[in-house]
Scaffold this active site. Structure first.
Site, PDB file in Angstrom:
ATOM      1  N   ARG A 230       8.039   0.138   3.882  1.00  0.00           N
ATOM      2  CA  ARG A 230       8.054   0.219   2.768  1.00  0.00           C
ATOM      3  C   ARG A 230       8.890   1.918   2.677  1.00  0.00           C
ATOM      4  NH1 ARG A 230       8.479  -4.545   0.865  1.00  0.00           N
ATOM      5  NH2 ARG A 230       7.069  -5.443  -0.492  1.00  0.00           N
ATOM      6  N   GLU A 259      14.309   2.618  -3.628  1.00  0.00           N
ATOM      7  CA  GLU A 259      15.684   1.910  -3.810  1.00  0.00           C
ATOM      8  C   GLU A 259      16.008   1.587  -5.591  1.00  0.00           C
ATOM      9  OE1 GLU A 259      13.887  -1.199  -1.377  1.00  0.00           O
ATOM     10  OE2 GLU A 259      12.804   0.105   0.368  1.00  0.00           O
ATOM     11  N   HIS A 277      17.017  -3.844   1.857  1.00  0.00           N
ATOM     12  CA  HIS A 277      15.827  -4.483   1.927  1.00  0.00           C
ATOM     13  C   HIS A 277      16.162  -5.921   1.921  1.00  0.00           C
ATOM     14  CE1 HIS A 277      11.778  -3.939   0.116  1.00  0.00           C
ATOM     15  NE2 HIS A 277      11.532  -5.207   0.704  1.00  0.00           N
TER      16      HIS A 277
HETATM   17  P1  NAP Z   1      -0.873  -7.779   7.192  1.00  0.00           P
HETATM   18  O1  NAP Z   1      -0.998  -9.287   7.756  1.00  0.00           O
HETATM   19  O2  NAP Z   1      -1.704  -7.201   6.128  1.00  0.00           O
HETATM   20  O3  NAP Z   1      -0.598  -6.933   7.993  1.00  0.00           O
HETATM   21  C1  NAP Z   1      -0.425  -5.298   7.274  1.00  0.00           C
HETATM   22  C2  NAP Z   1      -0.904  -4.378   9.362  1.00  0.00           C
HETATM   23  O4  NAP Z   1      -0.634  -3.193   8.729  1.00  0.00           O
HETATM   24  C3  NAP Z   1      -2.267  -4.629   9.186  1.00  0.00           C
HETATM   25  O5  NAP Z   1      -2.121  -4.836  10.795  1.00  0.00           O
HETATM   26  C4  NAP Z   1      -3.099  -3.737   8.985  1.00  0.00           C
HETATM   27  O6  NAP Z   1      -3.238  -3.654  10.482  1.00  0.00           O
HETATM   28  C5  NAP Z   1      -2.241  -2.707   9.190  1.00  0.00           C
HETATM   29  N1  NAP Z   1      -1.975  -1.966   8.127  1.00  0.00           N
HETATM   30  C6  NAP Z   1      -3.254  -1.566   7.095  1.00  0.00           C
HETATM   31  N2  NAP Z   1      -3.210  -0.619   6.754  1.00  0.00           N
HETATM   32  C7  NAP Z   1      -3.113   0.895   7.376  1.00  0.00           C
HETATM   33  C8  NAP Z   1      -2.524   1.807   7.595  1.00  0.00           C
HETATM   34  N3  NAP Z   1      -3.275   2.612   7.103  1.00  0.00           N
HETATM   35  N4  NAP Z   1      -2.335   2.576   8.780  1.00  0.00           N
HETATM   36  C9  NAP Z   1      -1.973   1.826  10.079  1.00  0.00           C
HETATM   37  N5  NAP Z   1      -1.801  -0.095   9.497  1.00  0.00           N
HETATM   38  C10 NAP Z   1      -2.634  -0.371   8.713  1.00  0.00           C
HETATM   39  O7  NAP Z   1       1.034  -7.471   6.153  1.00  0.00           O
HETATM   40  P2  NAP Z   1       2.037  -8.429   6.572  1.00  0.00           P
HETATM   41  O8  NAP Z   1       2.243  -9.333   5.978  1.00  0.00           O
HETATM   42  O9  NAP Z   1       2.295  -8.622   7.822  1.00  0.00           O
HETATM   43  O10 NAP Z   1       3.009  -7.978   6.263  1.00  0.00           O
HETATM   44  C11 NAP Z   1       3.384  -6.021   5.906  1.00  0.00           C
HETATM   45  C12 NAP Z   1       4.500  -5.559   5.435  1.00  0.00           C
HETATM   46  O11 NAP Z   1       5.225  -5.940   5.506  1.00  0.00           O
HETATM   47  C13 NAP Z   1       4.056  -5.393   3.598  1.00  0.00           C
HETATM   48  O12 NAP Z   1       2.878  -5.327   3.022  1.00  0.00           O
HETATM   49  C14 NAP Z   1       5.415  -5.630   3.320  1.00  0.00           C
HETATM   50  O13 NAP Z   1       5.242  -3.690   2.537  1.00  0.00           O
HETATM   51  C15 NAP Z   1       6.100  -5.432   3.902  1.00  0.00           C
HETATM   52  N6  NAP Z   1       7.515  -6.336   4.282  1.00  0.00           N
HETATM   53  C16 NAP Z   1       8.649  -6.209   4.368  1.00  0.00           C
HETATM   54  C17 NAP Z   1       9.531  -7.087   3.830  1.00  0.00           C
HETATM   55  C18 NAP Z   1      11.029  -6.543   3.420  1.00  0.00           C
HETATM   56  O14 NAP Z   1      11.954  -7.119   3.477  1.00  0.00           O
HETATM   57  N7  NAP Z   1      11.256  -5.139   4.736  1.00  0.00           N
HETATM   58  C19 NAP Z   1       8.935  -8.243   3.680  1.00  0.00           C
HETATM   59  C20 NAP Z   1       7.920  -8.569   4.114  1.00  0.00           C
HETATM   60  C21 NAP Z   1       7.438  -7.122   3.980  1.00  0.00           C
HETATM   61  P3  NAP Z   1      -6.075  -2.780  10.217  1.00  0.00           P
HETATM   62  O15 NAP Z   1      -6.299  -3.215   8.797  1.00  0.00           O
HETATM   63  O16 NAP Z   1      -6.002  -3.088  11.644  1.00  0.00           O
HETATM   64  O17 NAP Z   1      -5.674  -1.253  10.253  1.00  0.00           O
HETATM   65  C1  8YV Z   2      10.721  -9.248  -0.986  1.00  0.00           C
HETATM   66  C2  8YV Z   2       9.269  -7.918   0.351  1.00  0.00           C
HETATM   67  O1  8YV Z   2      12.528  -8.954  -0.777  1.00  0.00           O
HETATM   68  O2  8YV Z   2       7.779  -9.514   1.057  1.00  0.00           O
HETATM   69  C3  8YV Z   2       8.032  -8.326   1.108  1.00  0.00           C
HETATM   70  O3  8YV Z   2       7.035  -7.746   0.683  1.00  0.00           O
HETATM   71  O4  8YV Z   2       9.205  -6.281   0.664  1.00  0.00           O
HETATM   72  C4  8YV Z   2       9.929  -9.000   0.383  1.00  0.00           C
HETATM   73  O5  8YV Z   2       9.916 -10.073   0.947  1.00  0.00           O
HETATM   74  C5  8YV Z   2      10.225  -8.140  -2.337  1.00  0.00           C
HETATM   75  O6  8YV Z   2       9.286  -8.344  -2.321  1.00  0.00           O
HETATM   76  C6  8YV Z   2      11.002  -8.906  -3.193  1.00  0.00           C
HETATM   77  O7  8YV Z   2      10.866  -8.038  -4.455  1.00  0.00           O
END
Ligand code: NAP
Ligand code: 8YV
Length: 311
Positions: A230, A259, A277
């Site tokens: 994010r 964004e 994104h």
């Molecule tokens: P997840 O399985 O919940 O993993 C999150 C990781 O972050 C965990 O390993 C957690 O470890 C760590 N974390 C949480 N809070 C933290 C903190 N304060 N400081 C340091 N580490 C922390 O989540 P995920 O499914 O992998 O998704 C992660 C994130 O990716 C989403 O929440 C979203 O914001 C982002 N995302 C972006 C896109 C995109 O299109 N760019 C798409 C999908 C997701 P600990 O609990 O040990 O801290």
């Molecule tokens: C999406 C994301 O594009 O899953 C997330 O957290 O950032 C992306 O996969 C977004 O949530 C759609 O707005």
């Protein structure tokens, strides 16, 4: 009588079609007067369909006294007021796991694109500069150290993929895990030790601006910052300054603080690769995310346990 739901923003056509079939859908984003729509339909609305950007704030949820469920198209739920939802017993669902592969691929693509200067070299060819000589050599990634901020579902997929490329993986999170990667309990210390820092943790108050000037300085002039998490996770002003003054080498950014606005200064830098994104942005993954949005609502209104609740 179909249950009534609120749609916060446009969704994929197959999602909108399925929701229209099963529910009476109120489209907040199409309302001429959102306030009047919420005043009239709000008391009957039992569900919200939203995405990670639009989320659902207490301002809207507070207008829906019969609200039971929020189904989010996206795994990140930082734009949903979870405290408000929990306080009222509203179920929140998201779309974990189905997007791991493509979001991890975006991180890997940004690592490769920055290390091999893909975008700058593309411009080099298009602008006819190759006719005057070769571009500077790029850098290999085998043997280079990658620090993952947030070794969760997606972070582990990134680690596995970059392992195949010969990168050495380290990670930072709030807790040490039983994984074969070096753990850093301090983000700055990890940044100091690695060549690439990849952010893939959740947004929200606990990660707000944690990739700050100190972390970027520790990453250093030979270092690269990749953010597929994010925009709130990095301090964008500090990031722009670090890239401008050479404190930081390169960046690959899929996400930004405001964004779809991107700081003007980033648009002209050739040490930055920008994406709108699109981490999960493939037809296949977005379809699977949409299917989960539909299925979670279906289960809820059928009186079944939802498939992917936010814990
Ligand atoms: P997840 O399985 O919940 O993993 C999150 C990781 O972050 C965990 O390993 C957690 O470890 C760590 N974390 C949480 N809070 C933290 C903190 N304060 N400081 C340091 N580490 C922390 O989540 P995920 O499914 O992998 O998704 C992660 C994130 O990716 C989403 O929440 C979203 O914001 C982002 N995302 C972006 C896109 C995109 O299109 N760019 C798409 C999908 C997701 P600990 O609990 O040990 O801290
Ligand atoms: C999406 C994301 O594009 O899953 C997330 O957290 O950032 C992306 O996969 C977004 O949530 C759609 O707005």
């Amino acid at each position: 009588m179909k249950p009534e739901i609120l749609m916060m923003g446009p969704m994929m056509p197959h999602v909108e079609a399925a929701l229209d079939e099963a529910y009476t859908v109120h489209r907040l984003f199409q309302a001429d007067d959102a306030d009047a729509m919420l005043a009239e339909a709000g008391p009957r609305i039992r569900g919200i369909a939203t995405d990670g950007g639009k989320g659902a704030g207490a301002d809207v949820m507070g207008r829906l006294p019969a609200l039971e469920v929020v189904s989010c198209y996206g795994v990140g739920v930082d734009a949903i007021d979870l405290d408000h939802a929990r306080g009222r017993g509203v179920t929140v669902t998201n779309t974990p796991d189905v997007l791991n592969d493509d979001v991890a691929n975006m991180a890997v693509a940004l690592v490769l694109a920055t290390s091999r200067t893909l975008v700058a070299n593309d411009a080099f060819v298009r602008q006819g500069r190759w006719l005057e000589g070769n571009p500077p050599l790029a850098r290999a990634i085998r043997g280079r150290k990658v620090g993952i901020l947030g070794l969760g579902r997606i972070g582990k997929d990134i680690a596995e993929k970059l392992g195949v490329f010969g990168c050495v993986i380290a990670y930072h999170g709030r807790s040490k895990q039983d994984v074969p990667y070096e753990y850093f309990d301090d983000l700055t210390a990890m940044a100091e030790a690695v060549d690439f820092l990849i952010a893939i943790c959740p947004g929200g108050p606990s990660t707000n601006g944690i990739v700050n000037a100190q972390v970027l300085q520790a990453l250093g002039p030979e270092g690269t910052f990749i953010n597929v998490a994010r925009g709130s996770v990095h301090d964008e002003a500090a990031l722009v300054a670090a890239l401008e003054n050479g404190t930081l080498g390169m960046a690959g950014l899929d996400v930004f603080e405001a964004e779809p606005s991107v700081p003007e200064a980033l648009l002209t830098m050739d040490n930055v690769i920008l994406q709108p994104h699109q981490g999960s942005g493939t037809i296949e993954t977005r379809r699977a995310m949409g299917d989960l949005v539909i299925e979670n609502l279906r289960r809820h209104f059928a009186g079944e346990a939802v498939k992917t609740p936010v814990g």
